[in-house]
Scaffold this motif. Structure first.
Motif, PDB file in Angstrom:
ATOM      1  N   VAL A 181      41.303  37.116  41.674  1.00 42.29           N
ATOM      2  CA  VAL A 181      41.705  35.749  41.317  1.00 42.29           C
ATOM      3  C   VAL A 181      40.668  35.040  40.438  1.00 42.29           C
ATOM      4  O   VAL A 181      41.014  34.097  39.725  1.00 42.29           O
ATOM      5  N   LEU A 182      39.429  35.500  40.444  1.00 40.12           N
ATOM      6  CA  LEU A 182      38.452  34.887  39.529  1.00 40.12           C
ATOM      7  C   LEU A 182      38.922  35.027  38.078  1.00 40.12           C
ATOM      8  O   LEU A 182      38.755  34.108  37.275  1.00 40.12           O
ATOM      9  N   ALA A 183      39.532  36.162  37.756  1.00 45.87           N
ATOM     10  CA  ALA A 183      39.953  36.415  36.368  1.00 45.87           C
ATOM     11  C   ALA A 183      40.983  35.403  35.881  1.00 45.87           C
ATOM     12  O   ALA A 183      41.067  35.112  34.696  1.00 45.87           O
ATOM     13  N   GLU A 184      41.797  34.879  36.802  1.00 43.15           N
ATOM     14  CA  GLU A 184      42.886  33.975  36.387  1.00 43.15           C
ATOM     15  C   GLU A 184      42.450  32.510  36.349  1.00 43.15           C
ATOM     16  O   GLU A 184      43.233  31.653  35.937  1.00 43.15           O
ATOM     17  N   GLN A 185      41.229  32.208  36.779  1.00 42.68           N
ATOM     18  CA  GLN A 185      40.808  30.807  36.819  1.00 42.68           C
ATOM     19  C   GLN A 185      40.826  30.218  35.408  1.00 42.68           C
ATOM     20  O   GLN A 185      40.419  30.875  34.452  1.00 42.68           O
ATOM     21  N   PRO A 186      41.289  28.981  35.276  1.00 40.72           N
ATOM     22  CA  PRO A 186      41.392  28.366  33.945  1.00 40.72           C
ATOM     23  C   PRO A 186      40.040  28.347  33.228  1.00 40.72           C
ATOM     24  O   PRO A 186      38.987  28.326  33.874  1.00 40.72           O
TER      25      PRO A 186
END
Lengths: 171, 265
Positions: B98-103
């Motif tokens: 989920v870090l990869a999808e952070q804005p």
């Protein structure tokens, strides 16, 4: 009378010559054989060959253009070709031929300084080894940007002749 | 089912899907989603050099995702190619960290996200070069070098921002406060990770944690940043649970193929 053992060798030589005529679409002074991405050419029939190609960077947009250009060049040379993607061992800037390095320099792109390809070396600073300016050969140069106009190049600048130049990254 | 329906249908990944397929999808999705986020910077970065850098990092990530998605499709054995897997899955069927999808946030957020992920992915792909799965080992052999180059860039910026002006340091601290909690997911192995590790396909994630922490601590020390304590897991990409912003990312990434199934140019 055709020497049966010489025929595959002649066909392979013809295929190599055809591949040598394929230029890198982004650095047209380089042939793909200079770039070191043709891994092998193998005769598989009277007029058919199998060619192993390896991509440079995983995300290089030129990969597909090169593949199409290879297929076309081989067809024009009368070779029915099967192109095989070879991933291992990974391509490295050390795969560049001596002629490729010379061609890069004469085109104004500094060739890779040390053919490292080692992960530990890649983690060190970009300025740890001075890069010679391809215009005036000065070693007083600095990295402006570790990324450039294509995945394989970085941007540098010469402190003596003041010219910016591209550097073929070591990877 | 008509050809158009076959193209438009949503792909579903379930617990009965082949384990190798599900594992490789995780690897692919982190890179695909990160590449999509980095691509949002094109034309907007604070300087031309950084615009080039972020676009190049996006290309690398998407290149890795393509190699991995193609392989995942083969492992699934249902005839799905990289595009099917990228554009026809809904949120719960994406398995990225989920870090990869952070804005993107500001440049400090983007750089910190990049540094934390590059440092983790470098450990992961270095270990994957020793995978018993020859295809994964080959992909990892390329990824490892590209990640090392990328990590050097991101680490350099973390130091420059952290040890820079009060403003740049504050921005980086804010990014750390927002993003650090997502790093506990890196090492939160589940059954699939353990199964892949015992088959020799994947490394034991627990062994990657210490080298990752050492690297992060070394760069943070130079950047005059504190290393925060570990925080409990909030979301789990492994389980297909994502943050709210992820739906908007997919909507933009998938729009064309959803609206015009199978469109090519």
């Amino acid at each position: 009378v055709v020497n049966p053992s010489a025929a595959p060798a002649a066909l392979e030589a013809r295929a190599w010559a055809a591949l040598e005529s394929v230029a890198d679409p982004e650095i047209p002074v380089l042939s793909i054989t200079d770039l070191g991405i043709v891994r092998y050419v193998r005769a598989t029939g009277a007029a058919s060959v199998e060619v192993g190609l390896t991509p440079t960077y995983s995300g290089c947009p030129a990969t597909e253009v090169i593949r199409a250009a290879c297929a076309e060049a081989l067809k024009a040379a009368g070779c029915a070709a099967r192109l095989v993607e070879v991933l291992a061992p990974a391509w490295s800037s050390a795969c560049l031929s001596a002629r490729g390095r010379e061609r890069l320099a004469s085109y104004g792109i500094a060739p890779p300084a040390v053919p490292v390809g080692r992960v530990r070396a890649l983690l060190q600073s970009a300025d740890s080894a001075p890069i010679a300016c391809p215009h005036c050969a000065s070693l007083h140069t600095a990295c402006v940007s570790e990324f450039g106009s294509t995945p394989c190049k970085a941007l540098h600048r010469c402190s003596d002749c003041r010219e910016p130049f591209e550097y073929f990254k070591c990877i | 089912m008509s050809a158009a329906e076959a193209l438009a249908g949503t792909l579903v990944v379930c617990a009965r899907s082949p384990p190798l397929f599900r594992y490789v999808l995780r690897l692919a999705d982190t890179n695909l989603v990160l590449g999509q986020r980095l691509g949002e910077w094109v034309g907007h970065a604070p300087a031309l050099e950084e615009d080039l850098a972020l676009a190049n990092l996006a290309l690398d990530a998407i290149g890795r995702a393509r190699l991995l998605l193609s392989y995942a499709g083969e492992a699934e054995g249902q005839g799905h190619g990289e595009d099917d897997l990228a554009f026809r899955r809904d949120e719960p069927h994406f398995y990225n960290l989920v870090l990869a999808e952070q804005p993107n946030g500001d440049f400090a957020h983007t750089i910190l996200r990049q540094f934390l992920l590059d440092a983790f992915q470098l450990e992961l792909y270095t270990a994957l070069t020793r995978s018993t799965d020859a295809r994964l080992a080959a992909i990892a052999g390329k990824a490892e070098k590209e990640l090392a180059y990328a990590l050097r860039y991101a680490a350099g910026w973390v130091v420059r921002l952290g040890d820079g002006t009060p403003e740049s340091h504050d921005r980086l601290e804010q990014a750390l406060a927002a993003l650090w909690r997502f790093t506990s997911e890196f090492f939160a192995a589940d059954e699939l990770d353990f199964a892949m590790a015992s088959a020799g396909v994947a490394p034991d994630l627990r062994l990657l944690e210490a080298p990752w922490r050492d690297r992060v601590a070394g760069v943070f020390a130079e950047a005059t940043l504190p290393v925060p304590p570990n925080l409990p897991l909030a979301l789990s990409g492994r389980a297909g649970r994502h943050g709210e912003a992820f739906g908007r990312l997919l909507a933009e990434m998938q729009f064309l193929q959803r609206a015009y199934p199978g469109a090519q140019w």
